[in-house]
Scaffold this motif. Structure first.
Motif, short mmCIF file in Angstrom:
data_model
loop_
_atom_site.label_atom_id
_atom_site.label_comp_id
_atom_site.label_asym_id
_atom_site.label_seq_id
_atom_site.Cartn_x
_atom_site.Cartn_y
_atom_site.Cartn_z
N PRO A 73 0.81 -1.22 0.00
CA PRO A 73 0.00 0.00 0.00
C PRO A 73 0.84 1.27 0.00
CG PRO A 73 0.15 -0.91 2.21
CD PRO A 73 0.89 -1.86 1.32
N GLY A 74 0.15 2.38 -0.27
CA GLY A 74 0.81 3.69 -0.21
C GLY A 74 0.80 4.21 1.23
N GLY A 75 0.65 5.51 1.36
CA GLY A 75 0.68 6.10 2.71
C GLY A 75 1.85 7.04 2.84
N ASP A 76 1.93 7.67 3.99
CA ASP A 76 2.96 8.68 4.22
C ASP A 76 4.37 8.11 4.15
OD1 ASP A 76 1.25 10.84 4.65
OD2 ASP A 76 0.94 10.29 6.74
N VAL A 77 5.29 8.94 3.68
CA VAL A 77 6.70 8.56 3.66
C VAL A 77 7.30 9.01 4.99
CG1 VAL A 77 8.89 8.87 2.45
CG2 VAL A 77 6.74 8.80 1.17
N ILE A 78 7.33 8.08 5.96
CA ILE A 78 7.77 8.43 7.31
C ILE A 78 8.74 7.38 7.85
CG2 ILE A 78 5.84 9.89 8.01
CD1 ILE A 78 4.33 7.52 9.00
N GLY A 79 9.23 6.54 6.95
CA GLY A 79 10.17 5.51 7.37
C GLY A 79 9.76 4.17 6.80
N GLN A 80 10.46 3.15 7.24
CA GLN A 80 10.14 1.81 6.75
C GLN A 80 8.77 1.40 7.27
OE1 GLN A 80 13.08 -1.28 6.92
NE2 GLN A 80 14.63 0.23 7.49
#
Ligand code: EPU
Length: 423
Positions: free
Chosen positions: A119-126
């Motif tokens: 899935p997508g979602g925020d780029v906030i780490g692994q």
């Protein structure tokens, strides 16, 4: 780029926030609840659902699978999965948020087959999926990777003892959603204990499931042969409530939050008090008042009941106005301090060392052009604009609209000078 993608939020700083805000239903509770409707052929009626982009995407996923997802009134959603005719979640939708991966559990539970891309979602780490996948395997599923998708299949789903390597929220939710239709007992150990898990378990029990222990680190499920429909009210959004609580303290205002669950916000309430704000709670209200000065804090973002990682960036904005050096240690995600670069453009004095931000204050923030990098970064920047001199323009505000219902409107109602570009 579409018009929506180009939309900016424009904030003129200086006003203290005063008034009452009604908090919406929880994003991270509504999304798994919509997925849960895939477990039955009957109607699931959900009240207190926020009208936000992540919910729209989840509704589109249900429709793409052959189900019905429609607004039946303000904040009320009807989901019916009687005619679901596909177990393959369309990738163009799944990449638009993280929660769409939650269709895997219920599809596997009901149809013994499910497929979904990462899935997508925020780029906030692994953000790995190993907890979800290992759990599905423990329930008897076979996992294969075909093209970009994970395919899970099972002749039978069999209840099992599952130990989670990390108490993942969505991992716990996906396994609950599968295990309620597995044969026999499942015990999930090291389960996430977030209030959203308790909310999902309550919905599943209202649908006829037998889930106990939700809200603790050991959740037990007695599998059912079938579940029925239910009518259910989604818990309040604790992160939206926390964001407004921080905004009230930041602007030295006086704001009453309604439709909240104060005990979901213990860590924040504790920290706001430590920083010098006055916080009073009622059964479903929180009132936050500034007292003219803010002191520094040392905060660690942790799984619940620790301080919520989703409120880490908004708190950083507050701490730019506190006198002294504050320490914010992000322990849930390995890359959730990217917003610091944008706050620095406004004059914030923040040093990042690994997963720790050291914030020196108070600093006079200056309005300028900044860019939302993720949902909570967007909220932190809008809050910064409320105390900055001049005008702050927050680009890529679509990030905010993924998760906050009518944020600008709610801020305007309590005196915030905010509006959209072109609006
Ligand atoms: N993790 C693993 N393995 C997995 C899954 C996660 O190691 O299989 C690790 C991640 O790497 C991360 C940590 O677990 O370090 C936390 O991830 P978790 O799985 O708990 O997060 P999530 O379920 O994907 C939900 C919320 C997030 C929120 C986190 C933590 C939803 C849709 N999202 O994500 O919300 O930050 O829990 O509380 O429920 C937000 O609303 O802004 C947001 C990012």
């Amino acid at each position: 780029m579409s018009g929506t993608a180009q939309r900016e939020m424009i904030i003129r700083g200086g006003a203290a926030l005063h008034g009452t805000v009604r908090i919406s239903g929880g994003k991270n509770a509504a999304l798994p609840a919509i997925a849960a409707a895939l477990l039955t052929t009957e109607d699931v009626i959900l009240h207190n659902v926020p009208r936000i982009e992540d919910v729209n995407v989840m509704m589109d996923v249900i429709r793409a699978l052959g189900g019905i997802a429609e607004w039946a009134g303000p904040g009320t959603l009807r989901v019916n999965a009687a005619d679901v005719n596909s177990v393959v979640a369309p990738s163009d939708l799944v990449v638009r948020n993280r929660a769409s991966f939650l269709v895997m559990g219920p599809l596997l539970g009901r149809f013994h087959e499910a497929a979904c891309c990462p899935p997508g979602g925020d780029v906030i780490g692994q953000r790995p999926l190993d907890v979800h996948l290992a759990g599905f395997r423990a329930l008897g599923a076979t996992l294969a990777r075909m093209d970009e998708k994970y395919h899970a299949t099972a002749d039978r789903l069999i209840g099992s003892q599952i130990f989670l390597d990390y108490p993942s929220n969505m991992g716990t939710e996906n396994l609950l959603l599968a295990a309620v239709l597995a044969e026999g007992f499942t015990v999930i150990r090291n389960a996430a204990a977030e209030p959203e898990i308790t909310c999902l378990a309550a919905l599943l029990n209202a649908m006829g499931a037998k889930v106990t222990g939700a809200g603790s680190h050991t959740v037990t499920i007695r599998g059912s042969q079938a579940l029925h429909g239910a009518e259910f009210t989604i818990m309040p959004d604790r992160i939206e409530a926390g964001t407004f609580a921080v905004a009230a303290a930041l602007t030295d205002g006086d704001v009453l939050l309604e439709n909240v669950a104060p005990d979901h916000l213990d860590a924040l309430i504790w920290k706001l008090g430590e920083a010098g704000a006055c916080v009073e709670t009622g059964p479903e209200t929180i009132r936050v008042r500034g007292n003219g000065k803010l002191g520094p804090l040392s905060v660690q973002a942790l799984p619940y009941p620790g301080y919520a990682t989703d409120l880490q960036a908004p708190l950083a904005t507050l701490l730019t106005q506190a006198t002294g050096h504050s320490v914010l240690y992000e322990r849930v995600y390995d890359n959730r301090l990217l917003y610091v670069s944008e706050l620095r453009k406004m004059g914030a004095e923040i040093v990042v060392a690994g997963q720790t931000a050291i914030i020196s204050g108070p600093t006079a923030l200056v309005g300028t052009h900044v860019r939302s990098l993720d949902l909570r970064c967007a909220a932190a920047l809008v809050l910064a604009g409320l105390v900055a001199s001049g005008t702050t323009v927050v680009a890529e505000i679509w990030h905010l609209e993924r998760g906050y219902e009518r944020f600008a409107e709610k801020l305007q109602a309590i005196g915030g000078d905010v509006h959209y570009s072109g609006g």
